[in-house]
Design a protein around this motif. Structure first.
Motif, PDB file in Angstrom:
ATOM      1  N   ASN A  66      12.766  11.337  -0.710  1.00 54.49           N
ATOM      2  CA  ASN A  66      13.458  11.136   0.572  1.00 54.49           C
ATOM      3  C   ASN A  66      14.411   9.952   0.418  1.00 54.49           C
ATOM      4  N   TYR A  67      15.698  10.251   0.245  1.00 52.83           N
ATOM      5  CA  TYR A  67      16.668   9.207  -0.096  1.00 52.83           C
ATOM      6  C   TYR A  67      17.277   8.559   1.143  1.00 52.83           C
ATOM      7  N   ALA A  68      17.517   7.259   1.035  1.00 50.10           N
ATOM      8  CA  ALA A  68      18.209   6.545   2.107  1.00 50.10           C
ATOM      9  C   ALA A  68      19.588   7.159   2.318  1.00 50.10           C
ATOM     10  N   ASP A  69      19.961   7.318   3.572  1.00 49.12           N
ATOM     11  CA  ASP A  69      21.257   7.887   3.965  1.00 49.12           C
ATOM     12  C   ASP A  69      21.457   9.310   3.435  1.00 49.12           C
ATOM     13  N   ASN A  70      20.361   9.945   2.983  1.00 49.08           N
ATOM     14  CA  ASN A  70      20.424  11.302   2.423  1.00 49.08           C
ATOM     15  C   ASN A  70      21.378  11.409   1.237  1.00 49.08           C
ATOM     16  N   ILE A  71      21.546  10.290   0.519  1.00 50.04           N
ATOM     17  CA  ILE A  71      22.364  10.286  -0.693  1.00 50.04           C
ATOM     18  C   ILE A  71      21.421  10.293  -1.893  1.00 50.04           C
ATOM     19  N   ASP A  72      21.534  11.304  -2.719  1.00 52.33           N
ATOM     20  CA  ASP A  72      20.641  11.467  -3.863  1.00 52.33           C
ATOM     21  C   ASP A  72      20.959  10.409  -4.920  1.00 52.33           C
ATOM     22  N   GLN A  90       0.820  -1.207   0.000  1.00 52.22           N
ATOM     23  CA  GLN A  90       0.000   0.000   0.000  1.00 52.22           C
ATOM     24  C   GLN A  90       0.863   1.271   0.000  1.00 52.22           C
ATOM     25  N   SER A  91       2.006   1.222   0.674  1.00 56.25           N
ATOM     26  CA  SER A  91       2.909   2.380   0.674  1.00 56.25           C
ATOM     27  C   SER A  91       3.378   2.696  -0.739  1.00 56.25           C
ATOM     28  N   TRP A  92       3.727   1.647  -1.487  1.00 57.12           N
ATOM     29  CA  TRP A  92       4.186   1.877  -2.862  1.00 57.12           C
ATOM     30  C   TRP A  92       3.032   2.251  -3.779  1.00 57.12           C
ATOM     31  N   ALA A  93       1.862   1.728  -3.509  1.00 60.84           N
ATOM     32  CA  ALA A  93       0.691   2.124  -4.302  1.00 60.84           C
ATOM     33  C   ALA A  93       0.440   3.625  -4.172  1.00 60.84           C
ATOM     34  N   LYS A  94       0.591   4.149  -2.968  1.00 59.42           N
ATOM     35  CA  LYS A  94       0.379   5.580  -2.740  1.00 59.42           C
ATOM     36  C   LYS A  94       1.501   6.429  -3.348  1.00 59.42           C
ATOM     37  N   ALA A  95       2.715   5.877  -3.394  1.00 60.07           N
ATOM     38  CA  ALA A  95       3.857   6.635  -3.911  1.00 60.07           C
ATOM     39  C   ALA A  95       3.870   6.702  -5.432  1.00 60.07           C
ATOM     40  N   PHE A 108       5.449  12.392  13.982  1.00 57.96           N
ATOM     41  CA  PHE A 108       5.253  11.080  14.576  1.00 57.96           C
ATOM     42  C   PHE A 108       4.373  10.218  13.662  1.00 57.96           C
ATOM     43  N   GLY A 109       4.767   8.942  13.528  1.00 56.41           N
ATOM     44  CA  GLY A 109       3.982   8.001  12.738  1.00 56.41           C
ATOM     45  C   GLY A 109       4.281   8.002  11.263  1.00 56.41           C
ATOM     46  N   GLU A 110       5.267   8.801  10.814  1.00 56.38           N
ATOM     47  CA  GLU A 110       5.507   8.954   9.381  1.00 56.38           C
ATOM     48  C   GLU A 110       6.822   8.355   8.900  1.00 56.38           C
ATOM     49  N   THR A 111       7.571   7.672   9.760  1.00 51.08           N
ATOM     50  CA  THR A 111       8.892   7.203   9.330  1.00 51.08           C
ATOM     51  C   THR A 111       8.817   6.209   8.183  1.00 51.08           C
ATOM     52  N   GLN A 112       7.754   5.401   8.152  1.00 50.80           N
ATOM     53  CA  GLN A 112       7.656   4.379   7.108  1.00 50.80           C
ATOM     54  C   GLN A 112       6.836   4.843   5.915  1.00 50.80           C
ATOM     55  N   ASN A 113       6.661   6.156   5.780  1.00 50.50           N
ATOM     56  CA  ASN A 113       5.946   6.714   4.632  1.00 50.50           C
ATOM     57  C   ASN A 113       6.789   7.770   3.924  1.00 50.50           C
ATOM     58  N   PRO A 114       8.004   7.418   3.511  1.00 49.01           N
ATOM     59  CA  PRO A 114       8.849   8.431   2.857  1.00 49.01           C
ATOM     60  C   PRO A 114       8.328   8.778   1.471  1.00 49.01           C
TER      61      PRO A 114
END
Length: 352
Positions: free
Chosen positions: A338-344, A65-70, A328-334
């Motif tokens: 929003n890149y991992a390790d802030n690396i583009d 569902q997270s990817w469906a929304k993204a 709060f509650g948004e960590t798993q909804n990047p």
């Protein structure tokens, strides 16, 4: 393929994924290739826990569902608009994926293909089925992707750049092995929450989502709390009580029992509510079923500490107490940007 064509394929994938949720798998008549893929995907979701004991239906459906929304045209357009992708010479990009949470490598997969490169994928033994299935779906939508996607079972060969994700130990191996290739090498990171005692019950309950989603196995899961010197944890424990059923899952319960026993045998002082332990500890990486905490004197010093140690941190949750923190509650909804390790990742792929 043009960028618009690639975007349209992933939009179709997003529509396909939108049909699947824990409470209801419902066909949308206009979704392409449902006759070939809909029932098989339901069966794959049902089998996921047999492939990886942590991949319960609830967690797999959440990822889907997270990817469906993204994967909407709006999100893909906003994401790609910041880059110039018109004249990319296709290269072979190797992906070495983790398997800690379902589809954890999908963003790298998407990034390579959206920039026009070819992807050679080494899946984790813990997540070998979900991404190949989605790759088959997008190939069915656009057959030109067939020549651009390769899943590798043996040794990775014939690649021009690499994106590898692993532990701090495997990262050292990756850095040596791929020293002659352009690379992004990701190491262990953890996420933290900063509290000051003013948080509402709703915010603390949402923090529970950041802690317990995927059983705490993701780098975006909160594994450490920073709290004021005189902070009392009673409101926190009361707010996260709704997640108590996590202890009924055997793998989580085994970790809870084991880690609690290790802490107690070592004479560590613990706070415990029957399904989560809190331990005062300067480290960032807490074991499953436990969250570390550290007390701070003032927010300015804490901000400096977090800035100095940012290479250990994936994201920060707070009520606007810390710069660039998230709700709060948004960590798993990047977001896609929003890149991992802030690396583009896109900028990297456009320069190889």
């Amino acid at each position: 393929m043009t960028l618009e064509t690639k975007k349209s394929v992933f939009v179709e994938l997003g529509l396909f994924l939108s049909q699947f949720s824990q409470n209801n798998n419902s066909k949308i008549p206009t979704v392409l290739n449902n006759d070939l893929f809909f029932d098989d995907f339901i069966n794959l979701i049902a089998l996921s826990q047999s492939h990886n004991g942590w991949y319960t239906p609830e967690q797999v459906y959440f990822s889907i569902q997270s990817w469906a929304k993204a994967l909407t045209n709006e999100n893909l357009t906003q994401w790609t608009a910041a880059y110039k992708m018109e004249h990319v010479t296709p290269k072979n990009v190797a992906l070495i994926l983790a398997g800690n949470i379902p589809l954890v490598g999908f963003h790298d997969f998407l990034s390579v293909l959206i920039t026009g490169h070819n992807v050679r994928i080494k899946t984790s033994s813990n997540d070998q089925h979900l991404l190949p299935f989605l790759a088959k779906y997008i190939i069915a939508i656009e057959p030109l992707f067939a020549s651009k996607i390769t899943f590798v079972e043996g040794k990775l060969e014939n690649f021009d750049a690499v994106i590898a994700t692993g532990s701090n130990n495997t990262a050292r191996y990756f850095e040596y092995y791929f020293k002659d290739k352009p690379s992004i090498i990701r190491k262990n990171r953890n996420s933290v929450a900063v509290l000051d005692g003013s948080e509402s019950k709703e915010q603390l309950t949402a923090l529970g989502e950041d802690i317990f989603r995927y059983f705490g196995l993701g780098c975006r899961n909160v594994s450490k709390l920073f709290v004021p010197k005189e902070y009392v944890f009673d409101p926190f424990f009361e707010a996260i009580f709704k997640y108590q059923d996590v202890i009924h899952y055997e793998k989580y319960a085994n970790n809870y029992d084991y880690n609690k026993a290790v802490f107690l045998m070592s004479n560590f002082k613990l706070l415990d509510n029957g399904f989560l332990t809190l331990k005062e500890d300067p480290s960032y990486a807490s074991p499953i079923s436990s969250v570390f905490y550290e007390r701070y004197e003032n927010q300015a010093d804490l901000q400096k500490k977090l800035d100095d140690e940012n290479e250990q941190i994936q994201c920060i949750v707070s009520n606007n107490l810390i710069e660039n923190s998230i709700e709060f509650g948004e960590t798993q909804n990047p977001h896609l940007w929003n890149y991992a390790d802030n690396i583009d990742t896109i900028s990297f792929l456009l320069t190889i």
